[in-house]
Design a protein around this motif. Structure first.
Motif, short mmCIF file in Angstrom:
data_model
loop_
_atom_site.label_atom_id
_atom_site.label_comp_id
_atom_site.label_asym_id
_atom_site.label_seq_id
_atom_site.Cartn_x
_atom_site.Cartn_y
_atom_site.Cartn_z
N SER A 162 53.03 33.18 -2.08
CA SER A 162 53.33 34.06 -0.95
C SER A 162 53.05 33.35 0.36
O SER A 162 52.27 32.40 0.42
N GLU A 163 53.70 33.82 1.40
CA GLU A 163 53.47 33.24 2.72
C GLU A 163 52.01 33.41 3.13
O GLU A 163 51.42 32.51 3.75
N ALA A 164 51.42 34.56 2.79
CA ALA A 164 50.02 34.79 3.13
C ALA A 164 49.11 33.76 2.45
O ALA A 164 48.17 33.24 3.06
N PHE A 165 49.41 33.44 1.17
CA PHE A 165 48.62 32.45 0.44
C PHE A 165 48.78 31.07 1.08
O PHE A 165 47.81 30.35 1.30
N ARG A 166 50.02 30.71 1.38
CA ARG A 166 50.27 29.39 1.95
C ARG A 166 49.60 29.24 3.31
O ARG A 166 49.01 28.19 3.62
N ASN A 167 49.66 30.26 4.14
CA ASN A 167 49.07 30.18 5.47
C ASN A 167 47.55 30.13 5.41
O ASN A 167 46.90 29.43 6.22
N ALA A 168 46.97 30.84 4.45
CA ALA A 168 45.52 30.91 4.37
C ALA A 168 44.90 29.68 3.70
O ALA A 168 43.82 29.24 4.10
N TYR A 169 45.61 29.09 2.71
CA TYR A 169 44.96 28.08 1.87
C TYR A 169 45.67 26.72 1.86
O TYR A 169 45.14 25.77 1.28
N ASN A 170 46.83 26.61 2.46
CA ASN A 170 47.55 25.33 2.52
C ASN A 170 47.55 24.63 1.17
O ASN A 170 47.03 23.52 1.02
N PRO A 171 48.13 25.26 0.14
CA PRO A 171 48.03 24.70 -1.22
C PRO A 171 48.88 23.44 -1.40
O PRO A 171 50.06 23.42 -1.07
N HIS A 172 48.26 22.42 -1.93
CA HIS A 172 48.95 21.20 -2.34
C HIS A 172 48.33 20.76 -3.66
O HIS A 172 47.21 20.26 -3.69
N TYR A 173 49.03 20.97 -4.74
CA TYR A 173 48.47 20.64 -6.04
C TYR A 173 49.59 20.38 -7.04
O TYR A 173 50.77 20.63 -6.77
#
Length: 354
Positions: A139-150
């Motif tokens: 979700s956009e909320a997840f990406r904005n909050a946690y900047n996931p790169h895995y």
């Protein structure tokens, strides 16, 4: 299984409270199918990893288990673009090739998620199931909050990375720059994962590898001395291992050895060795009579309680005898020869496969 995944989902929700329904769906999908839907050529995989490394944070992060023997391995700037990222790319490809999820397994995990009081989760999952459960983005909320790169990797791949890295560097030293194959010994306690690690290394290193098992060099019972149980490696044919495998570093082309068949009590047909890397795995592989031949020595261990649990599962009714005879002999060998202290790297695999 579903109960275990529910606990995994709860742990992720506690760590990432901004998770939305689609993030839970993504977690379930990755736990069941891994990265199979992202299969790409090695050049594209590496290019994507290099691009993500630039956007990621600077600090190393531990792997996060997601169930099914898989984890999210975080890409950060702490990873070397020369050594670690190419290795991670190959581990990613191996994970994609070995992960075989099922629709039934995914549905079971989605049903487990229904126990979580996440607003809108039941409706989202029902809609997603009607669509056929396609892969989804965070979700956009997840990406904005946690900047996931895995990348989703097998958990053993991720946890063995420190042990694979020196072998990655050694494997780059190809035969064009040496007289023969690089020799690596993988010794350690029974149940610590020696055979599995050897297979993993052979599957992810940048050059092909032969794997030689110490079990193939048992000394026939009628050739053992009367005091063989008092002599470290008294049940092993070390001289034949030296002659057929280890002392042929300057060979042109390949060589061959004949594995010993314990059940039949005879040598089997010859196995040829041609690859630029040879992994010798098993207890006694780092015996002082052999140690000088190796380019690198790894010792695997695990806590006694964990070792017992693994051996009981592996040996079944034979465990009491195995414990009394073979584990005892092994520990005598380690103590007498200082095997663990003489290794280039010691890896504790306790919890690696949980």
């Amino acid at each position: 299984m579903s109960g275990g995944f529910l606990e995994t989902a709860r742990a992720h929700w506690a760590k990432y409270p901004r998770m939305e329904p689609r993030d839970f769906a993504k977690l379930a999908y990755q736990s069941e199918f891994g990265p199979a839907h992202m299969a790409q050529g090695p050049d594209r995989v590496l290019a994507a990893l290099l691009a993500e490394r630039k956007e990621a944070g600077p600090d190393p992060l531990p792997p996060e288990p997601i169930g099914g023997g898989l984890c999210r391995f975080h890409i950060t700037q702490a990873l070397s673009s020369l050594w670690e990222l190419p290795l991670i790319g190959r581990m990613f490809a191996r994970t994609a090739g070995l992960t075989e999820g099922t629709e039934a397994g995914l549905i079971e995990k989605l049903e487990a998620l229904a126990a979580l009081p996440v607003p809108g989760l039941p409706d989202y999952l029902e809609s997603w199931r009607r669509e056929g459960c396609p892969p989804v983005r965070h979700s956009e909320a997840f990406r904005n909050a946690y900047n996931p790169h895995y990348r989703v990797l097998r958990l053993d791949c991720a946890r063995y990375l420190p042990a694979l890295l020196p072998l990655e560097k050694l494997a780059r030293d190809t035969p064009e720059r040496r007289k023969g194959p690089a020799l690596i010994a993988i010794d350690g306690r029974c149940g610590s994962g020696k055979t599995g690690f050897a297979a993993l290394a052979a599957g992810v290193l940048p050059c092909s590898a032969d794997v030689v098992h110490m079990d193939d060099f048992y000394l026939p019972p009628d050739k053992r001395g009367t005091d063989w149980m008092e002599v470290p490696a008294g049940n092993m044919e070390l001289e034949r291992l030296k002659k057929e495998v280890l002392s042929s570093l300057d060979r042109d082309g390949g060589t061959a050895y004949r594995p010993y068949d314990c059940r039949a009590g005879r040598l089997k047909e010859a196995v040829e060795l041609w690859e630029p890397l040879t992994l010798v795995e098993g207890t006694y592989s780092q015996h002082p009579a052999l140690a000088k031949y190796y380019d690198y020595k790894i010792f695997l261990t695990c806590e006694r309680e964990e070792q017992t649990r693994r051996l009981q599962a592996r040996e079944g009714d034979y465990f009491p005898t195995f414990d009394r005879v073979w584990r005892t002999l092994e520990e005598r060998y380690f103590a007498a020869c200082g095997t663990e202290g003489a290794a280039d790297l010691v890896v504790d695999t306790t919890g690696f496969f949980d």
